[in-house]
Design an enzyme around this catalytic site. Structure first.
Site, short mmCIF file in Angstrom:
data_model
loop_
_atom_site.label_atom_id
_atom_site.label_comp_id
_atom_site.label_asym_id
_atom_site.label_seq_id
_atom_site.Cartn_x
_atom_site.Cartn_y
_atom_site.Cartn_z
N PHE A 209 0.52 5.84 -0.35
CA PHE A 209 -0.40 6.98 -0.28
C PHE A 209 0.07 8.08 -1.23
CE2 PHE A 209 2.72 7.72 3.11
CZ PHE A 209 3.13 9.02 2.84
N PRO A 210 -0.82 8.91 -1.74
CA PRO A 210 -0.43 9.98 -2.67
C PRO A 210 0.40 11.04 -1.98
CG PRO A 210 -2.79 9.49 -2.85
CD PRO A 210 -2.29 8.81 -1.62
N GLU B 44 0.84 -1.20 0.00
CA GLU B 44 0.00 0.00 0.00
C GLU B 44 0.88 1.25 0.00
OE1 GLU B 44 -3.71 0.48 2.32
OE2 GLU B 44 -2.59 2.06 3.39
N ASP C 87 -12.54 7.75 6.61
CA ASP C 87 -12.40 8.54 7.84
C ASP C 87 -13.30 9.76 7.79
OD1 ASP C 87 -10.43 6.79 8.83
OD2 ASP C 87 -8.88 7.85 7.68
N THR D 190 -4.19 4.94 -1.32
CA THR D 190 -5.21 5.40 -0.39
C THR D 190 -6.00 6.58 -0.95
OG1 THR D 190 -3.68 6.90 0.73
CG2 THR D 190 -3.81 4.65 1.55
N HIS E 118 -13.24 -1.97 14.85
CA HIS E 118 -13.00 -0.68 14.22
C HIS E 118 -12.71 0.37 15.29
CE1 HIS E 118 -13.60 2.99 11.91
NE2 HIS E 118 -13.57 2.26 10.79
#
Length: 583
Positions: free
Chosen positions: A23-24, A21, A113, A52, A157
């Site tokens: 993320f940008p 994974e 989120d 993500t 969670h």
């Protein structure tokens, strides 16, 4: 394009499969560096990578753009995150259409989120109420086109106030709505995951469940993430970490060892693969994979990266050699093709190559103007300065050139000293390969196509050269009838040298129960197209680094105007004379 669930279900049992994974990043330079990192890390052949989706959809355009670029130009299957947060159903429909048009076929469906500044997550008007609604929407709009993953939380969670039993029921509802597999939140107690796995099976969740692994990178970030995500950390981990918490290298080494131990325990328990949260960092994850004897793979299916998003069900198994070091440019220029040569290269003029544009494929995108001047010279003033740049690239002292997007292929190591000497003598090489005669197809340097076959290739070299040296070269080559020479200048003019105008196989392989494969060819028409691009890089990517009136700019324009681009093929792959010829 392929569904990730199919890759998981057909993954070899001999070693664990894995995925990464990312993320940008927040800056253009960060994005460019991420592409370089992905290209390096995916040499170990993960079954997919995922990107993500920022809080509240804050990175949605960038996530889609990076996903498309990675799948198209880096040849890796992508799982794109998609969240419900702050997204109307119409917006979600538009994103799904865009993802499909970009060739993305796998979605990680998430609730997401809360938007920045919000205390808790709340659905919006005309939006999805939860992940189940999002999965149903994807299936409703696109049927079975998309493979769908969802998230699982072995410890519950972080924002859920429900019981563990209700959380599991909600997870089963996501699978029943049409999701194919589960990726879990990271954890540091393997017993927690194994208990979660068993509970899932008890209530009828039988799909693959990928454990999320996050190597500890630093003490402070680990402490914050564990607290935020309510992650259970075994007491011995804290006990071992606290004495070294201020020693970043020691913490990172501990994190690697801990993650290796966790993966080994999960493997022994029958868990077939792992999903790594990389945090856009590479060293820890690659070190962990090495413990499983997983390194940059030589088991490539073809000599070049073949997976790309624009194929839309078409197959591609042969390319001209000239773009071997600028594969992104080749893909960009052929992105509109509605068919690809298969097995044998036909007429390189049909379908036509796309024209060069003002996109970043026109020149290298890696690094700033200052970075490139540092690599290629602050102020080159003579030909020897230029020759030395190319020699230093071959010697591994410079990472890229305008003609070469990445360091040399491993197979070139056997001829690198010879090529470096060629460059210093004025033969400016941009492409080469040694001869190969029947090496095993899983050979660590030359292999491709998987085990059980034999691979072959003709020696090939491509370089810029002055007219004076070209004339000497042509005269000398009369004594070597097996060598074929092709040349073109900046105007696209080639000499009439009696060479064949048809395509020539340069790389081929013989495998059980298959026709002979020839994935790399030389095609004179394609060489002419490539020549225009290759010459343009002298001015667009290099001379442009200097002011117009400088000696450096004038030098590079002179090479552009007066040199020729030459390709030489040695048709005798058994007793090749091409490389010894230069000694």
């Amino acid at each position: 394009m392929v569904k990730i669930i199919d890759k998981i279900e057909h993954a070899p049992k001999s070693q664990p499969f894995f995925s990464f994974e990312f993320f940008p990043p927040k800056t253009e330079a960060g994005i460019e560096n991420l592409y370089l990192r992905i290209e390096k890390m995916t040499a170990s052949q993960p079954i997919f990578v995922d990107f993500t989706w920022g809080a509240g959809g804050s990175t949605k355009d960038l996530t889609l753009a990076i996903s498309k670029y990675t799948q198209t130009y880096l040849g890796v299957d992508v799982l794109m995150h998609l969240t419900c947060t702050s997204m109307t159903i119409e917006s979600l429909k538009e994103i799904l259409i865009s993802a499909r048009a970009a060739g993305i076929q796998n979605i990680l469906a998430l609730q997401g989120d809360p938007p920045k500044g919000a205390v808790s997550w709340k659905p919006i008007a005309n939006g999805c109420n939860n992940t189940i609604d999002l999965v149903k929407l994807i299936k409703q709009e696109h049927g079975d086109y998309f493979g769908i993953a969802v998230a699982g939380f072995p410890e519950g969670h972080p924002q859920s106030k429900s019981s563990a039993e209700n959380d599991l029921k909600f997870l089963k509802d996501k699978i029943d709505a049409g999701a194919d597999f589960i990726m879990t939140q990271f954890f540091y107690d393997t017993d927690v995951f194994l208990s979660f796995f068993k509970e899932c099976r008890k209530i009828g969740i039988y799909c693959p469940i990928l454990p999320g692994m996050m190597p500890i990178q630093s003490f402070s970030s680990f402490q914050k993430m564990a607290e935020f995500c309510r992650t259970k950390v075994p007491a011995y981990v804290w006990q071992d970490l606290l004495p070294i918490k201020d020693d970043d290298e020691a913490v990172k080494a501990f994190g690697i060892n801990l993650c290796v131990e966790m993966c080994q325990k999960l493997s022994k328990a029958g868990i077939p693969g792992f999903h790594f949260y990389t945090l856009n960092l590479q060293s820890s994850v690659l070190s962990i994979l090495e413990e499983f004897n997983i390194k940059a793979s030589t088991g490539k299916s073809l000599p070049w990266r073949g997976s790309r998003s624009n194929l839309h069900g078409l197959s591609e198994d042969v390319r001209p050699i000239n773009w071997a070091n600028r594969q992104k440019s080749y893909i960009n220029r052929t992105t509109a093709w509605d068919e690809f040569p298969n097995g044998r290269w036909g007429d390189g003029r049909s379908p036509a190559f796309g024209e060069l544009s003002d996109s970043h494929f026109y020149g290298p995108v890696e690094g700033s103007k200052e970075d490139r001047r540092a690599m290629w010279g602050e102020a080159p003033i003579n030909h020897d300065d230029i020759y030395d740049v190319f020699a230093r690239y071959v010697e591994g002292l410079i990472p890229i050139l305008p003609w070469c997007e990445s360091p040399l292929q491993p197979e070139t190591s056997v001829i690198s000293r010879l090529i470096a000497n060629m460059n210093r003598k004025g033969f400016i090489t941009i492409n080469s390969q040694p001869s190969v005669n029947g090496e095993k197809s899983d050979h660590p340097l030359y292999g491709w196509g998987g085990p059980g076959g034999r691979v072959y290739q003709k020696a090939y070299i491509e370089f810029f050269v002055s007219q004076e040296n070209l004339k000497l070269l042509i005269d000398m080559m009369k004594e070597y009838p097996n060598l074929a020479l092709y040349d073109v200048n900046c105007e696209g003019v080639s000499r009439e040298n009696g060479m064949t105008k048809s395509a020539t196989a340069l790389t081929w392989g013989v495998f059980q129960n298959k026709e002979i494969l020839q994935p790399t060819i030389f095609d004179p028409d394609s060489f002419g197209v490539w020549g225009k691009e290759a010459f343009s890089l002298w001015t667009s990517a290099w001379a442009s680094l200097y002011d117009d009136e400088t000696d450096s700019s004038a030098l590079l324009y002179d090479i552009h105007d007066t040199f020729s681009l030459v390709a030489i093929i040695d048709n005798d792959y058994i007793e090749s004379l091409l490389m010894p010829y230069w000694t």
